[in-house]
Design a protein around this motif. Sequence first.
Motif, mmCIF file in Angstrom:
data_model
loop_
_atom_site.group_PDB
_atom_site.id
_atom_site.type_symbol
_atom_site.label_atom_id
_atom_site.label_comp_id
_atom_site.label_asym_id
_atom_site.label_seq_id
_atom_site.Cartn_x
_atom_site.Cartn_y
_atom_site.Cartn_z
ATOM 1 N N ALA A 18 12.662 -22.063 10.840
ATOM 2 C CA ALA A 18 11.558 -22.982 10.569
ATOM 3 C C ALA A 18 11.951 -24.380 10.990
ATOM 4 O O ALA A 18 12.076 -25.269 10.184
ATOM 5 C CB ALA A 18 11.186 -22.954 9.091
ATOM 6 N N LEU A 19 12.169 -24.553 12.268
ATOM 7 C CA LEU A 19 12.579 -25.861 12.758
ATOM 8 C C LEU A 19 11.386 -26.789 12.916
ATOM 9 O O LEU A 19 11.227 -27.465 13.921
ATOM 10 C CB LEU A 19 13.316 -25.716 14.095
ATOM 11 C CG LEU A 19 14.684 -25.017 14.001
ATOM 12 C CD1 LEU A 19 15.239 -24.788 15.394
ATOM 13 C CD2 LEU A 19 15.653 -25.843 13.190
ATOM 14 N N ALA A 20 10.510 -26.801 11.939
ATOM 15 C CA ALA A 20 9.340 -27.670 11.999
ATOM 16 C C ALA A 20 9.793 -29.117 12.046
ATOM 17 O O ALA A 20 10.760 -29.504 11.435
ATOM 18 C CB ALA A 20 8.467 -27.435 10.771
ATOM 19 N N GLY A 21 9.029 -29.904 12.765
ATOM 20 C CA GLY A 21 9.378 -31.307 12.863
ATOM 21 C C GLY A 21 10.041 -31.640 14.174
ATOM 22 O O GLY A 21 10.181 -32.802 14.519
ATOM 23 N N ALA A 133 1.479 -15.479 4.804
ATOM 24 C CA ALA A 133 2.583 -15.502 5.769
ATOM 25 C C ALA A 133 2.073 -15.589 7.196
ATOM 26 O O ALA A 133 2.713 -16.206 8.055
ATOM 27 C CB ALA A 133 3.450 -14.248 5.602
ATOM 28 N N THR A 134 0.920 -14.992 7.470
ATOM 29 C CA THR A 134 0.393 -15.031 8.832
ATOM 30 C C THR A 134 -0.126 -16.420 9.182
ATOM 31 O O THR A 134 -0.068 -16.835 10.339
ATOM 32 C CB THR A 134 -0.732 -13.998 9.026
ATOM 33 O OG1 THR A 134 -1.885 -14.371 8.251
ATOM 34 C CG2 THR A 134 -0.275 -12.611 8.611
ATOM 35 N N VAL A 135 -0.647 -17.132 8.189
ATOM 36 C CA VAL A 135 -1.153 -18.483 8.430
ATOM 37 C C VAL A 135 0.004 -19.416 8.793
ATOM 38 O O VAL A 135 -0.124 -20.285 9.657
ATOM 39 C CB VAL A 135 -1.914 -19.013 7.204
ATOM 40 C CG1 VAL A 135 -2.422 -20.431 7.452
ATOM 41 C CG2 VAL A 135 -3.089 -18.094 6.867
ATOM 42 N N LYS A 136 1.159 -19.206 8.165
ATOM 43 C CA LYS A 136 2.324 -20.033 8.478
ATOM 44 C C LYS A 136 2.734 -19.888 9.935
ATOM 45 O O LYS A 136 3.217 -20.842 10.557
ATOM 46 C CB LYS A 136 3.492 -19.655 7.565
ATOM 47 C CG LYS A 136 3.302 -20.040 6.107
ATOM 48 C CD LYS A 136 4.526 -19.652 5.290
ATOM 49 C CE LYS A 136 4.350 -20.006 3.826
ATOM 50 N NZ LYS A 136 5.536 -19.602 3.021
ATOM 51 N N THR A 137 2.567 -18.683 10.481
ATOM 52 C CA THR A 137 2.985 -18.462 11.869
ATOM 53 C C THR A 137 2.130 -19.244 12.851
ATOM 54 O O THR A 137 2.545 -19.466 13.996
ATOM 55 C CB THR A 137 2.902 -16.975 12.251
ATOM 56 O OG1 THR A 137 1.530 -16.561 12.343
ATOM 57 C CG2 THR A 137 3.623 -16.095 11.247
ATOM 58 N N ALA A 138 0.942 -19.644 12.431
ATOM 59 C CA ALA A 138 0.017 -20.359 13.316
ATOM 60 C C ALA A 138 -0.002 -21.854 13.049
ATOM 61 O O ALA A 138 -0.811 -22.578 13.616
ATOM 62 C CB ALA A 138 -1.397 -19.784 13.149
ATOM 63 N N THR A 139 0.905 -22.299 12.198
ATOM 64 C CA THR A 139 0.922 -23.698 11.767
ATOM 65 C C THR A 139 2.133 -24.424 12.335
ATOM 66 O O THR A 139 3.254 -23.900 12.313
ATOM 67 C CB THR A 139 0.948 -23.776 10.233
ATOM 68 O OG1 THR A 139 -0.192 -23.087 9.700
ATOM 69 C CG2 THR A 139 0.931 -25.212 9.756
ATOM 70 N N TYR A 140 1.911 -25.622 12.831
ATOM 71 C CA TYR A 140 2.996 -26.464 13.348
ATOM 72 C C TYR A 140 2.783 -27.884 12.848
ATOM 73 O O TYR A 140 1.686 -28.438 12.970
ATOM 74 C CB TYR A 140 3.021 -26.448 14.879
ATOM 75 C CG TYR A 140 4.038 -27.375 15.482
ATOM 76 C CD1 TYR A 140 5.400 -27.116 15.343
ATOM 77 C CD2 TYR A 140 3.643 -28.515 16.181
ATOM 78 C CE1 TYR A 140 6.353 -27.970 15.896
ATOM 79 C CE2 TYR A 140 4.585 -29.376 16.742
ATOM 80 C CZ TYR A 140 5.938 -29.093 16.595
ATOM 81 O OH TYR A 140 6.877 -29.941 17.139
ATOM 82 N N ASN A 141 3.830 -28.458 12.249
ATOM 83 C CA ASN A 141 3.733 -29.807 11.679
ATOM 84 C C ASN A 141 2.526 -29.946 10.749
ATOM 85 O O ASN A 141 1.755 -30.906 10.827
ATOM 86 C CB ASN A 141 3.684 -30.868 12.778
ATOM 87 C CG ASN A 141 5.066 -31.203 13.315
ATOM 88 O OD1 ASN A 141 6.073 -30.777 12.756
ATOM 89 N ND2 ASN A 141 5.113 -31.945 14.403
#
Length: 420
Positions: A18-21, A133-141
């Motif tokens: 989860a290297l978000a950011g 969990a599926t929504v997280k896969t489509a989310t960035y920042n």
Amino acid sequence: MKKMRLASVAGVAIVGLALAGCSGGGSSGGDASSGQDSRGPITYVQGKDNSNVVRPLLDKWNAAHPDEKVTFKEQSDQADQQHDDLVQHFQAKDSGYDVVDVDVVWTAEFAAKGWLTPLTDKMAVDTSKLLPATVKTATYNNTLYAAPQTSDGALLYYRSDLVKTPPTTWSEMMADCDIAKQAGIGCYAGQFAKYEGLTVNVSEAINGAGGSVLDKDGKTPTLTTSDAAKGLQNLVDAFKDGNIPAEAITYQEEQGRTAFESGKLLFLRNWPYVYNLAKTDGSSTVKDTFAIAPIPGATGVGASTLGGHNAAISAYSKHKATAHDFLEFLESNETQSFFATQGSLAPVVESLYDDPTLVEKLPYLPVLKTSIQSAVPRPVTPFYPAVTKAIQDNSYAALKGDKTVDQALKDMQAAVKSAG
């Protein structure tokens, strides 16, 4: 899922990072706000449709929307080729790629480069009925950039004629390997060839043992812990003592499936697509003698890597209003049910996993729901290729005995850190 679809789903279903950011470089994006009120014909881009899922759906859509017809642009069945094709068309600012099928590991890369339309304001889609969990896969920042379309999670296939109660922990499964030896067959296999599937299996082993690849901050690698070492050591030891057959070092998904169907394995870690094939293939010797369970962890259900694909609207599309409605069509209960029954694809609508009609047709759905709910979120990093290479190179060396577990994890830690 069908095996050719697997090349674009499971073949890149990888470690839960989860290297978000992080921010990616590259070409500038398009004007995501342009065309949001415009309607007209659009093109949908996806990998090879060997399960014949896409065409019937488009026939249905086109019959109801004669002025907003969707044309199917079919890519190859190879994930890297699909990725490169999308990159080339995005870089060319091609308005002809309106809605694109995006593997969950590509979302961050494409979003960071401005190639995807944020699903906010008038482009927003309702995600309340979807598996979180599926929504997280489509989310960035913290912004939704794609609509979850299909999901995936690992399952443990086992010989129910030889093992009456499936193991719930790794230790229990290894103890059951005595049954395999008595039967003269291999005990356990997953995907251990040097490719993306190895990253999946190694990360599941680490996460299932209580370790992690990254800290909670989503940036700092945590591969030099005792729990991470225990997870990788479990695989190394299983190869050493023969509980994982030596030939499994060459296995991708299909080799493992073939071995299990031919009666050569007691346990197999694989994806849901195997279920229907093991039941229906003329060459399958286990049609009536296998069952499914969640993959085992240290103390109970293990941590599957979350797979799947999302549908995104290109920033260069000229008819984003139509593209938006098409996304909602893909997420409808009816379409999601069709994905499951026609293509053995895991739906993203949570309620479908408890639908009696669907469960009767696809008995693995409740187990798959457990797998997805306990899965580690997919990577959200523009630097994914370097991260997965670090994991593959070093874990493969450990499995082959070319590095100790501690050295492999130390080198992996350094490589993952430098990747970001």
